[in-house]
Design a protein around this motif. Structure first.
Motif, PDB file in Angstrom:
ATOM      1  N   LEU A  20     -12.729 -16.326  40.312  1.00 45.94           N
ATOM      2  CA  LEU A  20     -13.660 -16.124  38.782  1.00 45.94           C
ATOM      3  C   LEU A  20     -13.885 -14.485  38.166  1.00 45.94           C
ATOM      4  CD1 LEU A  20     -16.192 -19.343  37.632  1.00 45.94           C
ATOM      5  CD2 LEU A  20     -13.448 -18.134  36.904  1.00 45.94           C
ATOM      6  N   ASN A  21     -14.226 -14.044  40.077  1.00 45.39           N
ATOM      7  CA  ASN A  21     -14.452 -12.934  40.315  1.00 45.39           C
ATOM      8  C   ASN A  21     -13.831 -11.686  39.782  1.00 45.39           C
ATOM      9  OD1 ASN A  21     -17.224 -11.064  40.523  1.00 45.39           O
ATOM     10  ND2 ASN A  21     -15.579 -10.311  42.392  1.00 45.39           N
ATOM     11  N   GLU A  22     -12.164 -12.045  40.379  1.00 47.71           N
ATOM     12  CA  GLU A  22     -11.312 -11.669  40.480  1.00 47.71           C
ATOM     13  C   GLU A  22     -10.744 -10.887  39.187  1.00 47.71           C
ATOM     14  OE1 GLU A  22      -6.866 -12.951  41.686  1.00 47.71           O
ATOM     15  OE2 GLU A  22      -7.666 -12.400  43.374  1.00 47.71           O
ATOM     16  N   ARG A  23     -10.849 -11.878  38.886  1.00 45.59           N
ATOM     17  CA  ARG A  23     -10.816 -11.720  37.061  1.00 45.59           C
ATOM     18  C   ARG A  23     -11.750 -10.805  36.186  1.00 45.59           C
ATOM     19  NH1 ARG A  23     -11.930 -13.063  31.405  1.00 45.59           N
ATOM     20  NH2 ARG A  23     -10.577 -12.883  29.784  1.00 45.59           N
ATOM     21  N   ARG A  74       0.508  -6.331  35.556  1.00 48.53           N
ATOM     22  CA  ARG A  74       1.722  -6.137  37.518  1.00 48.53           C
ATOM     23  C   ARG A  74       0.946  -7.021  38.232  1.00 48.53           C
ATOM     24  NH1 ARG A  74       4.839  -2.527  37.563  1.00 48.53           N
ATOM     25  NH2 ARG A  74       5.476  -0.313  36.284  1.00 48.53           N
ATOM     26  N   SER A  75      -0.806  -6.662  38.026  1.00 46.63           N
ATOM     27  CA  SER A  75      -1.271  -7.252  39.274  1.00 46.63           C
ATOM     28  C   SER A  75      -1.021  -9.356  38.979  1.00 46.63           C
ATOM     29  CB  SER A  75      -3.491  -7.520  39.194  1.00 46.63           C
ATOM     30  OG  SER A  75      -3.509  -8.305  39.949  1.00 46.63           O
ATOM     31  N   VAL A  76      -0.884 -10.212  38.119  1.00 46.45           N
ATOM     32  CA  VAL A  76      -0.146 -11.058  37.587  1.00 46.45           C
ATOM     33  C   VAL A  76       0.847 -11.967  37.910  1.00 46.45           C
ATOM     34  CG1 VAL A  76      -0.056 -12.980  35.761  1.00 46.45           C
ATOM     35  CG2 VAL A  76      -2.046 -11.464  35.773  1.00 46.45           C
ATOM     36  N   VAL A  77       2.041 -10.252  37.602  1.00 47.39           N
ATOM     37  CA  VAL A  77       3.823 -10.912  37.843  1.00 47.39           C
ATOM     38  C   VAL A  77       2.982 -10.336  39.348  1.00 47.39           C
ATOM     39  CG1 VAL A  77       5.594  -9.355  37.624  1.00 47.39           C
ATOM     40  CG2 VAL A  77       3.667  -9.425  35.939  1.00 47.39           C
ATOM     41  N   SER A  78       2.856  -9.755  40.124  1.00 48.24           N
ATOM     42  CA  SER A  78       2.784 -10.415  41.670  1.00 48.24           C
ATOM     43  C   SER A  78       2.241 -10.590  42.196  1.00 48.24           C
ATOM     44  CB  SER A  78       2.167  -8.504  42.268  1.00 48.24           C
ATOM     45  OG  SER A  78       0.500  -8.040  42.152  1.00 48.24           O
ATOM     46  N   THR A  79       1.438 -11.342  41.746  1.00 52.96           N
ATOM     47  CA  THR A  79       0.188 -12.753  42.056  1.00 52.96           C
ATOM     48  C   THR A  79       0.690 -14.611  41.856  1.00 52.96           C
ATOM     49  OG1 THR A  79      -1.531 -12.060  40.897  1.00 52.96           O
ATOM     50  CG2 THR A  79      -2.011 -11.135  42.869  1.00 52.96           C
ATOM     51  N   ASN A  80       1.466 -14.066  40.955  1.00 53.23           N
ATOM     52  CA  ASN A  80       1.211 -15.029  40.031  1.00 53.23           C
ATOM     53  C   ASN A  80       2.692 -15.059  39.191  1.00 53.23           C
ATOM     54  OD1 ASN A  80       1.326 -18.113  39.591  1.00 53.23           O
ATOM     55  ND2 ASN A  80      -1.033 -17.770  38.608  1.00 53.23           N
TER      56      ASN A  80
END
Length: 201
Positions: free
Chosen positions: A145-148, A162-168
């Motif tokens: 939750l803190n990450e978001r 880009r963060s979402v694409v790379s991590t998930n």
């Protein structure tokens, strides 16, 4: 092992999810099966509704769910997505037994395993391994939750995507543009431009 036939297809992924958080002996794992129930959740139905008290910890055997809330204008704001093989819970509601401010909705036909929180609390008292598991899972939920929150505070819209694409990357292919833009805190047309720009690079 003693569990119902409905649970059988999901036992391997549940075992993997548990032991990835904290190692468990077979004896420790045996304690969880009698507490586990199964529920089939239809697409678009609510697993947990705003103003209801969260009384379970959930494990997603298959499918996809989202956590969202309504803003002052009644717009749906996505806060989190959970894919198959992961736990999900409204931790504040389950800990305080106060009404939730969030909705959990199935975005696909989903199969969910449920663990009543009072029984889980008793399990923590019976086993040191499960006590440690509970602590580590709470830390895991907090970090997610803190990450978001930090993503919205410190990243540009393009950096968020880009963060979402790379991590998930799998999530990007399962979630609609509208749902993803809500999660990223940007307008759908802005996200569309970002995606086109990245594809052209």
């Amino acid at each position: 092992m003693s569990y119902s036939a409905a649970l059988l297809p999901y036992i391997p992924s549940l075992t993997t999810a548990i032991t990835s958080i904290h190692p468990m002996t077979e004896e420790d794992l045996e304690l969880i099966w009698p507490l586990t129930t199964y529920k089939a959740q239809q697409k678009a139905s609510l697993v947990l509704q705003e103003n209801d008290v969260c009384r379970h910890i959930f494990f997603l055997g298959s499918g996809l769910v989202r956590m969202f809330y309504l803003d002052e204008s009644g717009h749906e704001i996505n806060y989190r997505f959970t894919e198959a093989g992961h736990f999900f819970v409204d931790f504040q509601s389950v800990l305080t037994q106060q009404p939730s401010r969030y909705n959990w909705q199935a975005l696909q036909d989903s199969q969910i395993l449920l663990f009543p929180y009072p029984a889980i609390q008793q399990l923590y008292q019976r086993s040191t391994a499960w006590t440690n598991f509970g602590r580590l899972m709470a830390e895991h939920v907090y970090l997610q939750l803190n990450e978001r929150v930090e993503m919205l505070l410190f990243m540009t819209p393009e950096e968020r995507y880009r963060s979402v694409v790379s991590t998930n990357p799998g999530l990007v292919n399962q979630v609609s543009l509208l749902h993803l833009s809500s999660y990223l805190g940007i307008k759908p047309e802005s996200l569309s431009r970002i995606r086109k720009r990245m594809m052209a690079q």
